[in-house]
Write an enzyme that holds these catalytic residues in place. Structure first.
Site, PDB file in Angstrom:
ATOM      1  CD  GLU A  28      35.466  36.379  28.163  1.00 37.06           C
ATOM      2  OE1 GLU A  28      34.666  36.063  27.250  1.00 37.06           O
ATOM      3  OE2 GLU A  28      35.936  37.523  28.289  1.00 37.06           O
ATOM      4  CG  HIS A  52      41.167  23.748  34.183  1.00 33.22           C
ATOM      5  ND1 HIS A  52      41.667  23.703  32.909  1.00 33.22           N
ATOM      6  CD2 HIS A  52      40.868  25.041  34.407  1.00 33.22           C
ATOM      7  CE1 HIS A  52      41.667  24.914  32.395  1.00 33.22           C
ATOM      8  NE2 HIS A  52      41.183  25.743  33.275  1.00 33.22           N
ATOM      9  CG  HIS A  53      38.229  27.353  35.828  1.00 31.75           C
ATOM     10  ND1 HIS A  53      38.980  28.489  35.976  1.00 31.75           N
ATOM     11  CD2 HIS A  53      38.309  27.030  34.517  1.00 31.75           C
ATOM     12  CE1 HIS A  53      39.474  28.851  34.794  1.00 31.75           C
ATOM     13  NE2 HIS A  53      39.089  27.978  33.897  1.00 31.75           N
ATOM     14  NE  ARG A  79      40.407  34.343  43.250  1.00 35.51           N
ATOM     15  CZ  ARG A  79      39.899  34.062  42.043  1.00 35.51           C
ATOM     16  NH1 ARG A  79      39.754  32.807  41.672  1.00 35.51           N
ATOM     17  NH2 ARG A  79      39.566  35.008  41.224  1.00 35.51           N
ATOM     18  CG  ASP A  82      34.061  50.540   7.011  1.00 33.82           C
ATOM     19  OD1 ASP A  82      33.988  49.866   8.061  1.00 33.82           O
ATOM     20  OD2 ASP A  82      33.934  51.775   6.993  1.00 33.82           O
ATOM     21  CB  SER A 137      52.315  36.375  15.601  1.00 27.67           C
ATOM     22  OG  SER A 137      52.115  35.458  16.640  1.00 27.67           O
ATOM     23  CG  HIS A 147      39.887  44.697  39.461  1.00 26.03           C
ATOM     24  ND1 HIS A 147      40.632  45.628  38.766  1.00 26.03           N
ATOM     25  CD2 HIS A 147      40.615  43.549  39.419  1.00 26.03           C
ATOM     26  CE1 HIS A 147      41.754  45.064  38.340  1.00 26.03           C
ATOM     27  NE2 HIS A 147      41.769  43.807  38.714  1.00 26.03           N
ATOM     28  CE1 TYR A 178      44.092  29.290  26.337  1.00 23.79           C
ATOM     29  CE2 TYR A 178      42.057  28.328  27.111  1.00 23.79           C
ATOM     30  CZ  TYR A 178      43.425  28.391  27.133  1.00 23.79           C
ATOM     31  OH  TYR A 178      44.125  27.564  27.954  1.00 23.79           O
ATOM     32  CE  LYS A 221      49.142  30.532  19.045  1.00 21.84           C
ATOM     33  NZ  LYS A 221      49.577  31.370  17.928  1.00 21.84           N
ATOM     34  CD1 TRP A 231      35.894  36.941  37.930  1.00 20.07           C
ATOM     35  CD2 TRP A 231      34.862  36.863  35.941  1.00 20.07           C
ATOM     36  NE1 TRP A 231      36.504  35.972  37.169  1.00 20.07           N
ATOM     37  CE2 TRP A 231      35.897  35.904  35.942  1.00 20.07           C
ATOM     38  CE3 TRP A 231      34.080  37.003  34.792  1.00 20.07           C
ATOM     39  CZ2 TRP A 231      36.160  35.078  34.850  1.00 20.07           C
ATOM     40  CZ3 TRP A 231      34.352  36.171  33.709  1.00 20.07           C
ATOM     41  CH2 TRP A 231      35.382  35.225  33.749  1.00 20.07           C
ATOM     42  CB  SER A 242      28.313  44.791  22.885  1.00 19.40           C
ATOM     43  OG  SER A 242      29.518  45.336  22.434  1.00 19.40           O
ATOM     44  CB  SER A 243      30.974  40.179  22.919  1.00 22.66           C
ATOM     45  OG  SER A 243      31.189  40.906  24.071  1.00 22.66           O
ATOM     46  CB  THR A 286      50.521  27.320  25.142  1.00 24.31           C
ATOM     47  OG1 THR A 286      49.119  27.033  25.154  1.00 24.31           O
ATOM     48  CG2 THR A 286      50.737  28.733  25.611  1.00 24.31           C
ATOM     49  CG  HIS A 326      39.284  27.438  30.133  1.00 22.53           C
ATOM     50  ND1 HIS A 326      40.021  27.836  31.212  1.00 22.53           N
ATOM     51  CD2 HIS A 326      40.152  27.183  29.152  1.00 22.53           C
ATOM     52  CE1 HIS A 326      41.304  27.807  30.897  1.00 22.53           C
ATOM     53  NE2 HIS A 326      41.413  27.414  29.653  1.00 22.53           N
TER      54      HIS A 326
END
Lengths: 283, 527
Positions: free
Chosen positions: B257, B304-305, B452, B108, B270, B79, B259, B333, B144, B171-172, B330, B255
């Site tokens: 990722e 922090h993870h 979890r 283009d 915005s 998932h 963002y 914003k 994941w 690809s990314s 943040t 991390h």
């Protein structure tokens, strides 16, 4: 419209209703716990929750006010301004100060949480797929602790007992009011030993030893779980800790050392009414 | 520089038939490729959503009710992989493909053939990944995050998984290189960096994050591969390695990722709020600087993870303080969005509704983020449903709502038809209500002690899990309205004007609706 809402509400009630003998299932918050550190963590949590709630009320009120008053259908003309150095500085500095007010108590709790000096005894906890092993390091007592729920109960062939997925065969026994150091390691993959009432969670890592500590202040039965995904049986290696007064603990330890496991079990059981499985009472 | 443009060898002026397979396989047109990305993302959104519904169905009641715990673990891992790499990232790339050239007045993307390749890698990568469900031992089941040693217990799926993630990374990276090359080389005369629309800015910064961290992920999973098949022991203490090393490398990717998954969303919001508030974005330059600050901070907060892995006290304090700092840009914003709405003249078409819901619900996810930053409190929250609630608040009513808002906003420009506003409102209200029914109760069970990634739980968690499952099915079914609405809008509807929205600003609204196959073959003048 109305009958739809009533139907939906009835359906929801039915769905929740049929979810079995759900006791005390409406717990909303973190437990206050039974160790000095767990109290500090709880207060830090409540402080942070209070601060973000206050900020949330402020920001969301501004949004709601704006949604009501600044809409085209009220015939307003949009303002032309689109920047303000003062505002930008203010909403950079003020949150920063609020964060410092949160960071200082958090650092204080963190330092205390990491300070395991002066511990009176050490328990080594080893995680395995999917059970725990407890070793009282200086006292030559050790045993395995496994889930005590039958497969029939999981599959719904018999009713689920009240201690479904929390009870174990051999609980960890601890004395109250003594500082206990824990060493955590693993025999296979990473696990994590988590007892919310102690605010203790530490990864068990194969080949390495992690340390934390607890000083339980109340006699009671406390439940926990493995918190790090460890494979198929991750949900099925719960933790039960029985905390009893220091003298009783000493007696229990002697019985265990003498190999009189049954007498030791009875001694612990004497402090609790085993029929009462009450998670909430310990909070 | 102009050579890049003139080498473009596609001389068709009309779009070929949408039913020609060759058109889609060989296209180098940014609009076609954007469309491919968006349809692919929508397909993966439903595939990943179906997996989420299997998870929620199993968790509806205590007990092993539907699936084996091992299959449940496969669902949680797949998932996440499908939603992150298959739905959210390709959706943002699709929006960038469509909109970045039109927003900066470019004909283009700078590298059209690379663009085709970036997309067509994806179906192969996901075929490999989804095929693992049918291999002996099943799909990856270690989350994941693929933490060793558990991930090394994966069966035949393991090499498929690693190769698939490598393809996704390629690809990314190619997509990101293309976006940077486009933005730096193909802006219309007069469009200085500080005049670029914020969506372009946020994507520029995101593209740098992608290029910086995807190779780090590639390194980490290659080390996993050699640990499993070539007798290295990077992550095994028995050979002198350390499982925690993997976590450090993974989260150094992981991390930023996070963002990558949210900065383009900031850009979309915005863009939408000023349109429907009929008032320019408040604090444009502070928005740019805040985005850049968040991107910088994302590189120094990774551990922090990992507050429970046994880091030294000084390390825990450093990562706690640096993480808390993210709240400042943040917050800027969010305040700027509210200030943009303030004293505007708002109307509430579907894109605006999703944007407002984004601001409110993303902020709730930000609040739980501040709480999670507090290391000692995180000892309780870590790996509990509180974390699940937190990141779903920033990813579902956050990133996904922003993507949906962007689709509603630009759909008339893409198709030339207005979408069905009534269906859009139904989609919004059902989504907004059910997403909260789904995720808000997860805060409660997490705080009360539910870990979890578990397929079964003790009885005290039953009520909120049942409610959460009801929310999940409601939210999932509501998305079918969206699918129907998009198809309906492509097939017909009220013709859209060139401006589409009363308050719209920017170059993309100066071309007809639907946007012709080729736009800005002569660069517009930006004053």
């Amino acid at each position: 419209m109305r009958p739809t809402i009533v139907k939906a509400a009835a359906l929801l009630a039915l769905l929740v209703g049929v979810s079995g003998p759900a006791l005390a299932g409406w717990e909303l918050n973190m437990p206050r716990g039974v160790t000095p550190v767990s109290h500090e963590v709880y207060h830090l949590h409540m402080l942070a929750l209070g601060i973000v709630t206050a900020i949330g009320i402020g920001v969301f009120s501004a949004i709601i006010w704006s949604l009501i008053h600044h809409r085209k259908s009220r015939g307003v003309t949009p303002a032309k301004w689109h920047e303000s150095m003062t505002a930008e500085i203010a909403w950079t500095i003020v949150p920063f100060i609020i964060l410092i007010a949160l960071a200082l108590p958090a650092a204080y709790v963190m330092i205390n949480m990491e300070d395991d000096s002066g511990a009176e005894m050490t328990v080594k906890v080893t995680g395995y797929q999917w059970l725990w092993h407890y070793e009282y390091v200086d006292d030559e007592v050790d045993f395995y602790s496994r889930l005590d729920t039958s497969r029939q109960a999981m599959l719904g062939e018999i009713p689920k007992p009240d201690d479904y997925l929390v009870g174990v065969d051999n609980p960890l026994v601890l004395p109250t009011d003594r500082k206990v150091r824990f060493h955590h390691t693993s025999g296979d993959v990473i696990h994590a030993w988590w007892v919310p009432e102690f605010a203790m969670k530490k990864d068990s890592i194969p080949g390495f030893i992690n340390t934390n500590w607890a000083e339980v202040q109340e006699v009671g039965v406390y439940y926990g779980r493995c918190a790090e995904l460890c494979g198929r049986g991750h949900a099925f290696m719960p933790i039960t800790v029985k905390a009893i007064p220091g003298e009783a603990y000493d007696e229990w330890l002697e019985l265990m050392q003498a190999g009189e496991d049954e007498a030791a079990e009875e001694l612990v059981a004497g402090h609790f009414n085993d029929e009462d499985y009450q998670v909430v009472e310990n909070r | 520089m102009s050579a890049v443009i003139t080498e473009h060898d596609d001389h068709h002026h009309e779009a070929p038939s949408p039913w020609s397979i060759k058109r889609w396989l060989s296209t180098t047109n940014h609009k076609d490729i954007g469309t491919l990305y968006l349809w692919f993302a929508l397909l993966m959104f439903f595939v990943g959503g179906f997996m989420a519904l299997i998870i929620r169905a199993e968790l509806f009641q205590p007990g092993l009710n539907l699936v084996d715990p091992h299959f449940f673990n496969q669902m949680t891992a797949m998932h996440a992989l499908v939603m992150i790499f298959g739905a959210v990232m390709p959706a943002f790339v699709g929006l960038a493909n469509w909109m970045v050239p039109m927003m900066i007045g470019a004909p283009d993307m700078a590298l059209p053939r690379l663009n085709n390749w970036s997309f067509w890698i994806l179906p192969f990568a996901f075929t490999l990944l989804l095929l693992t469900l049918f291999l002996p031992g099943g799909a990856p089941a270690a989350g994941w995050t693929l933490y060793p040693p558990l991930s090394l217990q994966t069966g035949a799926a393991f090499p498929f998984l690693i190769l698939s993630i490598h393809l996704l990374g390629i690809s990314s990276i190619l997509g990101a290189i293309n976006i940077i090359a486009t933005i730096f080389n193909l802006r219309a005369p007069g469009m200085s960096l500080m005049k670029m629309p914020l969506f372009v800015w946020t994507w520029l910064i995101t593209a740098y994050l992608v290029i910086a961290v995807m190779p780090v992920l590639a390194g980490a999973i290659t080390m996993l591969l050699t640990d499993k098949f070539f007798a290295t022991s990077f992550f095994s203490a028995t050979g002198g390695g350390d499982p925690v090393l993997y976590q450090h490398i993974f989260w150094f990717f992981g991390h930023p990722e996070v963002y990558i998954l949210i900065l383009p969303a900031f850009g979309i919001i915005s863009t939408i709020i000023p349109t429907f508030a009929r008032k320019p974005l408040f604090g444009y330059s502070s928005m740019v600087y805040a985005t850049a600050s968040i991107a910088f901070l994302s590189f120094i907060v990774w551990a922090h993870h990992m507050f429970t892995v046994g880091m030294p006290l000084a390390g825990q304090l450093f990562f706690m303080f640096s993480t808390m700092l993210i709240a400042v840009p943040t917050g800027v914003k969010v305040f700027n969005w509210v200030a943009t709405m303030w004293r505007g003249a708002m109307t509430f078409e579907t894109p605006m509704l999703f944007a407002i819901a984004f601001v409110v619900l993303f902020t709730i996810g930000g609040f739980s983020g501040v709480m999670l930053a507090l290391a000692p409190a995180d000892i309780q929250y870590h790996d509990s449903y509180f974390v699940v609630a937190h990141f779903h608040y920033v990813l579902v009513p956050g990133a996904v709502f922003a993507i949906i808002a962007g689709v509603y906003y630009w759909l008339p420009k893409w198709t030339g038809h207005m979408y069905d506003e009534r269906l859009g409102k139904w989609h919004f209200w059902l989504s907004a209500i059910f997403v909260n029914v789904l995720f808000f109760p997860q805060h409660f069970v997490g705080l009360a002690g539910m870990p979890r990634r578990i397929p079964d739980y003790s009885l005290q968690f039953a009520n909120f899990n049942a409610i959460s499952t009801v929310g999940a099915f409601g939210y999932g079914i509501a998305q079918l309205i969206f699918l129907w609405l998009v198809i309906k809008c492509i097939r017909g509807g009220k013709p859209a004007t060139q401006e589409v929205w009363e308050g719209s600003r920017g170059l993309e609204w100066t071309v007809p609706s639907p946007a012709p196959h080729h736009t800005f073959q002569t660069a517009p003048e930006v004053k």
